[in-house]
Design an enzyme around this catalytic site. Structure first.
Site, PDB file in Angstrom:
ATOM      1  N   ARG A  50       0.785  -1.275  -0.053  1.00  0.00           N
ATOM      2  CA  ARG A  50       0.019   0.069  -0.043  1.00  0.00           C
ATOM      3  C   ARG A  50       1.054   1.006   0.080  1.00  0.00           C
ATOM      4  O   ARG A  50       2.132   1.120   0.243  1.00  0.00           O
ATOM      5  CB  ARG A  50      -0.902   0.081   1.340  1.00  0.00           C
ATOM      6  CG  ARG A  50      -0.263  -0.580   2.635  1.00  0.00           C
ATOM      7  CD  ARG A  50      -0.785   0.419   3.608  1.00  0.00           C
ATOM      8  NE  ARG A  50      -0.430   1.954   3.526  1.00  0.00           N
ATOM      9  CZ  ARG A  50       0.712   2.539   3.846  1.00  0.00           C
ATOM     10  NH1 ARG A  50       1.880   1.820   4.143  1.00  0.00           N
ATOM     11  NH2 ARG A  50       0.974   3.498   3.775  1.00  0.00           N
ATOM     12  N   GLY A  51       0.277   2.426  -0.070  1.00  0.00           N
ATOM     13  CA  GLY A  51       1.126   3.585  -0.382  1.00  0.00           C
ATOM     14  C   GLY A  51       1.052   3.884  -1.970  1.00  0.00           C
ATOM     15  O   GLY A  51       1.608   2.901  -2.469  1.00  0.00           O
ATOM     16  N   ALA A  52       0.697   5.239  -2.264  1.00  0.00           N
ATOM     17  CA  ALA A  52       0.761   5.341  -3.664  1.00  0.00           C
ATOM     18  C   ALA A  52       2.094   5.225  -4.572  1.00  0.00           C
ATOM     19  O   ALA A  52       2.029   4.556  -5.371  1.00  0.00           O
ATOM     20  CB  ALA A  52       0.428   6.955  -3.877  1.00  0.00           C
ATOM     21  N   ARG A  86      -6.833   0.076  -7.635  1.00  0.00           N
ATOM     22  CA  ARG A  86      -7.360   1.169  -6.649  1.00  0.00           C
ATOM     23  C   ARG A  86      -7.390   2.459  -7.318  1.00  0.00           C
ATOM     24  O   ARG A  86      -6.416   2.688  -8.218  1.00  0.00           O
ATOM     25  CB  ARG A  86      -6.251   1.080  -5.503  1.00  0.00           C
ATOM     26  CG  ARG A  86      -6.233  -0.229  -4.496  1.00  0.00           C
ATOM     27  CD  ARG A  86      -5.481   0.114  -3.354  1.00  0.00           C
ATOM     28  NE  ARG A  86      -6.489   0.794  -2.368  1.00  0.00           N
ATOM     29  CZ  ARG A  86      -5.574   1.253  -1.228  1.00  0.00           C
ATOM     30  NH1 ARG A  86      -4.447   1.163  -0.770  1.00  0.00           N
ATOM     31  NH2 ARG A  86      -6.664   2.152  -0.441  1.00  0.00           N
ATOM     32  N   GLN A 190      -2.777   2.051  10.105  1.00  0.00           N
ATOM     33  CA  GLN A 190      -1.489   1.935   9.459  1.00  0.00           C
ATOM     34  C   GLN A 190      -0.480   2.973  10.193  1.00  0.00           C
ATOM     35  O   GLN A 190       0.611   2.853  10.339  1.00  0.00           O
ATOM     36  CB  GLN A 190      -1.759   2.832   8.064  1.00  0.00           C
ATOM     37  CG  GLN A 190      -2.500   2.003   7.007  1.00  0.00           C
ATOM     38  CD  GLN A 190      -3.940   2.449   6.838  1.00  0.00           C
ATOM     39  OE1 GLN A 190      -4.425   2.829   7.862  1.00  0.00           O
ATOM     40  NE2 GLN A 190      -4.447   2.305   5.642  1.00  0.00           N
ATOM     41  N   ASP A 231      -1.862  10.739  -1.942  1.00  0.00           N
ATOM     42  CA  ASP A 231      -1.987   9.965  -2.745  1.00  0.00           C
ATOM     43  C   ASP A 231      -2.414  10.554  -4.347  1.00  0.00           C
ATOM     44  O   ASP A 231      -2.296   9.811  -5.432  1.00  0.00           O
ATOM     45  CB  ASP A 231      -3.169   8.878  -2.569  1.00  0.00           C
ATOM     46  CG  ASP A 231      -2.802   8.077  -1.517  1.00  0.00           C
ATOM     47  OD1 ASP A 231      -2.557   6.964  -1.794  1.00  0.00           O
ATOM     48  OD2 ASP A 231      -2.711   8.466  -0.386  1.00  0.00           O
ATOM     49  N   ASN A 241      -5.606  12.452   0.552  1.00  0.00           N
ATOM     50  CA  ASN A 241      -4.648  11.322   1.366  1.00  0.00           C
ATOM     51  C   ASN A 241      -5.664  10.625   2.185  1.00  0.00           C
ATOM     52  O   ASN A 241      -6.897  10.815   2.290  1.00  0.00           O
ATOM     53  CB  ASN A 241      -3.649  12.383   2.203  1.00  0.00           C
ATOM     54  CG  ASN A 241      -2.675  11.604   2.976  1.00  0.00           C
ATOM     55  OD1 ASN A 241      -1.915  10.907   2.330  1.00  0.00           O
ATOM     56  ND2 ASN A 241      -2.415  11.532   4.372  1.00  0.00           N
ATOM     57  N   LYS A 242      -4.943   9.867   2.824  1.00  0.00           N
ATOM     58  CA  LYS A 242      -5.925   8.939   4.048  1.00  0.00           C
ATOM     59  C   LYS A 242      -6.989   9.720   4.559  1.00  0.00           C
ATOM     60  O   LYS A 242      -6.451  10.711   5.231  1.00  0.00           O
ATOM     61  CB  LYS A 242      -4.863   8.229   5.072  1.00  0.00           C
ATOM     62  CG  LYS A 242      -5.419   7.231   6.006  1.00  0.00           C
ATOM     63  CD  LYS A 242      -6.112   6.263   4.944  1.00  0.00           C
ATOM     64  CE  LYS A 242      -5.334   5.349   4.091  1.00  0.00           C
ATOM     65  NZ  LYS A 242      -6.259   4.128   3.114  1.00  0.00           N
TER      66      LYS A 242
END
Length: 345
Positions: A50-52, A86, A190, A231, A241-242
């Site tokens: 995960r993570g862009a 995603r 996370q 992201d 973002n998250k």
């Protein structure tokens, strides 16, 4: 692994994509060895990676697996499905687009070689970008500061060093960061699971907090700056973002605390004019209603589970990229950074 020793969230070894399974952290450090591109797609969907930037690199290596499996036709199929795994992180279609272009320029005999070289290049560029972002961002931090961060924008989300967490790591190594507040980051934790894991390896003094505790700490004067990742960044500087990042930005604005975004140039999306046009992923409600195999919400009650929110540009103090630091008005400053060639100031 010893304190400060770096890892790779994504790698390539002996014809396999190697991923550090982030769903198993912090309890177990397990590396997945994936030999087929659909396995990479599922690992992205399941947030094992995960993570862009990290999912972009993983997808790039997944395209190499497709070339090994079935040549050009399989590469095109893999590009379509990996890019759609995603929806919010722009680095995913960006990296897949680079791989598609590399495939178009290659010959059948050189396809695997050329695609692997391009995937390695994307990974190296991300690592270099992280280091530059860390250095530029650390210069903005005040001496002896207490930093608050949200989600995980460390090496687990990129390649090895990290963007927002790279700024914090570099600031700590320079003696500027004395304490880090780590938002737990509901619903998948996370921050508590991943950011705390990375900072512990660095020996950083920190504490994990509930997401809804940040405002209280700010009101007590215990937060000096906020640094998060991104992201997708729209042309006007609005940033996805998250989920929970927007809340932090509002709180930081209320208390006069600098709020920084740290992200590579590949996260900027000039085709999206503003934040309202950024697609926002909504994930399975079970991530909210259940935890650790147990239901935490009464039966018959559902939940909403947006994975991201959008922070308006007006709430962002600066956007730190590997090419420089953008400031308001972002439409102009981000455009200048995008126009700079790689390695530009």
């Amino acid at each position: 692994m010893g304190k400060g020793k770096e890892f790779r969230a994504v790698d390539w070894e002996d014809g396999r994509v190697v991923l550090l399974d982030q769903t198993r952290l912090p309890g177990e450090e397990v590396y997945l060895r994936l030999g087929r591109w659909p396995e990479v797609r599922e690992a992205i969907r399941d947030m094992r990676v995960r993570g862009a930037p990290a999912i972009g690199i993983a997808a790039a290596y997944g395209v190499v697996l497709a070339a090994l499996e079935g040549g050009g036709e399989e590469v095109e199929r893999a590009c379509r499905e990996l890019a759609a795994a995603r929806p919010t992180a722009v680095n995913l279609p960006w990296a897949v687009g680079r791989m598609r272009l590399a495939a178009e320029r290659s010959s059948p005999d050189g396809l695997v070689r050329d695609l692997l070289e391009e995937a390695h290049r994307i990974a190296r560029e991300q690592d270099a970008a992280d280091r530059a972002i860390g250095s530029l961002g650390a210069e903005l931090l005040p001496e002896g500061c207490r930093v608050l961060t949200h989600c995980n924008a460390g090496g687990l989300a990129t390649y090895s060093f990290g963007t927002a967490l790279g700024v914090i790591k570099e600031g700590f190594r320079r003696g500027k960061v004395r304490f880090v507040w780590v938002d737990e980051t509901r619903p998948l934790l996370q921050g508590a699971r991943l950011t705390a894991w990375e900072l512990r390896r660095e020996g950083v003094d920190m504490a994990v907090i509930c997401d809804n505790m940040a405002g209280h700490l700010m009101s007590r004067g215990e937060v000096d700056t906020v640094v998060t990742g991104a992201d997708r960044i729209a042309a006007n500087g609005d940033t996805a973002n998250k989920i929970g990042t927007y809340t932090l930005a509002v709180l930081a604005h209320r208390h006069g605390i600098p709020f920084y975004i740290a992200a590579p140039i590949s996260t900027l999306d000039p085709e999206v004019p503003e934040g309202s046009a950024i697609p926002i992923e909504e994930r399975d409600a079970a991530e909210v209603t259940d935890w650790g195999g147990r239901r935490t919400v009464p039966e018959g009650v559902t939940a909403r589970n947006f994975a991201f929110d959008v922070t308006p540009a007006e709430l962002i103090t600066a956007i730190i990229t590997e090419r420089g630091v953008a400031r308001k008005p972002y439409t102009e400053s981000l455009r200048r950074l995008l126009e700079d060639p790689p390695g530009g100031a």
